[in-house]
Design a protein around this motif. Structure first.
Motif, PDB file in Angstrom:
ATOM      1  N   GLU A  95     -20.632  52.988  -1.328  1.00 41.53           N
ATOM      2  CA  GLU A  95     -20.893  52.245   0.435  1.00 41.53           C
ATOM      3  C   GLU A  95     -19.443  51.717   0.749  1.00 41.53           C
ATOM      4  O   GLU A  95     -19.643  51.810   1.839  1.00 41.53           O
ATOM      5  CB  GLU A  95     -21.636  50.849  -0.725  1.00 41.53           C
ATOM      6  N   ILE A  96     -18.164  51.037   0.111  1.00 40.35           N
ATOM      7  CA  ILE A  96     -16.765  50.553   0.555  1.00 40.35           C
ATOM      8  C   ILE A  96     -16.521  51.738   0.955  1.00 40.35           C
ATOM      9  O   ILE A  96     -16.164  51.978   2.154  1.00 40.35           O
ATOM     10  CB  ILE A  96     -16.701  49.818  -0.102  1.00 40.35           C
ATOM     11  N   TRP A  97     -16.537  53.123   0.476  1.00 35.04           N
ATOM     12  CA  TRP A  97     -15.782  54.346   0.936  1.00 35.04           C
ATOM     13  C   TRP A  97     -16.875  55.037   2.356  1.00 35.04           C
ATOM     14  O   TRP A  97     -16.573  55.041   3.390  1.00 35.04           O
ATOM     15  CB  TRP A  97     -16.042  54.713   0.012  1.00 35.04           C
ATOM     16  N   ARG A  98     -18.185  54.839   2.069  1.00 37.32           N
ATOM     17  CA  ARG A  98     -18.470  55.329   2.848  1.00 37.32           C
ATOM     18  C   ARG A  98     -18.737  54.564   4.863  1.00 37.32           C
ATOM     19  O   ARG A  98     -18.523  55.221   5.198  1.00 37.32           O
ATOM     20  CB  ARG A  98     -20.077  55.124   3.052  1.00 37.32           C
ATOM     21  N   HIS A  99     -18.536  53.144   4.410  1.00 38.29           N
ATOM     22  CA  HIS A  99     -18.274  52.678   5.180  1.00 38.29           C
ATOM     23  C   HIS A  99     -17.064  53.475   6.400  1.00 38.29           C
ATOM     24  O   HIS A  99     -16.820  53.028   7.445  1.00 38.29           O
ATOM     25  CB  HIS A  99     -18.855  50.559   5.270  1.00 38.29           C
TER      26      HIS A  99
ATOM     27  N   ALA B  49     -22.236  51.957  -7.094  1.00 39.60           N
ATOM     28  CA  ALA B  49     -22.803  52.647  -6.349  1.00 39.60           C
ATOM     29  C   ALA B  49     -21.656  51.716  -4.701  1.00 39.60           C
ATOM     30  O   ALA B  49     -21.955  51.789  -3.778  1.00 39.60           O
ATOM     31  CB  ALA B  49     -24.905  51.939  -6.400  1.00 39.60           C
ATOM     32  N   GLU B  50     -21.749  50.616  -5.513  1.00 44.93           N
ATOM     33  CA  GLU B  50     -20.858  49.425  -4.391  1.00 44.93           C
ATOM     34  C   GLU B  50     -19.398  49.452  -3.904  1.00 44.93           C
ATOM     35  O   GLU B  50     -19.936  50.002  -2.671  1.00 44.93           O
ATOM     36  CB  GLU B  50     -20.230  48.144  -4.857  1.00 44.93           C
ATOM     37  N   LEU B  51     -18.811  50.222  -5.149  1.00 47.98           N
ATOM     38  CA  LEU B  51     -18.026  51.733  -4.430  1.00 47.98           C
ATOM     39  C   LEU B  51     -18.272  52.447  -3.685  1.00 47.98           C
ATOM     40  O   LEU B  51     -17.681  52.810  -2.208  1.00 47.98           O
ATOM     41  CB  LEU B  51     -16.852  52.275  -5.323  1.00 47.98           C
TER      42      LEU B  51
ATOM     43  N   GLU C  47     -19.900  50.204 -13.912  1.00 47.41           N
ATOM     44  CA  GLU C  47     -19.781  49.333 -13.149  1.00 47.41           C
ATOM     45  C   GLU C  47     -19.571  49.189 -11.447  1.00 47.41           C
ATOM     46  O   GLU C  47     -18.448  49.197 -11.593  1.00 47.41           O
ATOM     47  CB  GLU C  47     -20.000  47.736 -14.180  1.00 47.41           C
ATOM     48  N   GLY C  48     -20.070  48.926 -11.165  1.00 50.83           N
ATOM     49  CA  GLY C  48     -20.295  48.858  -9.493  1.00 50.83           C
ATOM     50  C   GLY C  48     -19.448  49.807  -8.827  1.00 50.83           C
ATOM     51  O   GLY C  48     -19.705  50.210  -7.559  1.00 50.83           O
TER      52      GLY C  48
END
Length: 85
Positions: A71-75, A67-69, A64-65
């Motif tokens: 995005e954080i790593w990509r940023h 996809a959000e991880l 869970e989460g």
């Protein structure tokens, strides 16, 4: 007929060689990212530890989460690449 088969075989070989070179380049670039992140030095080049860490990341991404991880790593990664440009 044999000539046509030889031409086809050469073009198949070229396609395979192109794919192999692209895969080799991808693997080299991924290794460069491992180095750039400092993971080689932080683990004293312990490849079993690195594999374990990657497996842990894969588990987290599947949970869970995930996809959000990403995005954080990509940023965070984008900021590093932009600061070096």
């Amino acid at each position: 007929m044999a000539r046509a088969e030889a031409v086809r075989a050469r073009s198949d070989n070229r396609a395979w060689a192109i794919e192999r070179r692209a895969r080799t380049r991808q693997l080299i670039e991924l290794g460069g990212l491992v180095q750039k992140a400092g993971l080689v030095d932080l683990t004293d080049d312990d490849r079993t530890a690195l594999l374990g860490a990657f497996l842990e990341l894969a588990d987290r991404l599947q949970g869970e989460g995930g996809a959000e991880l990403v995005e954080i790593w990509r940023h965070r990664g984008r900021r590093v690449f932009e600061s070096e440009a």
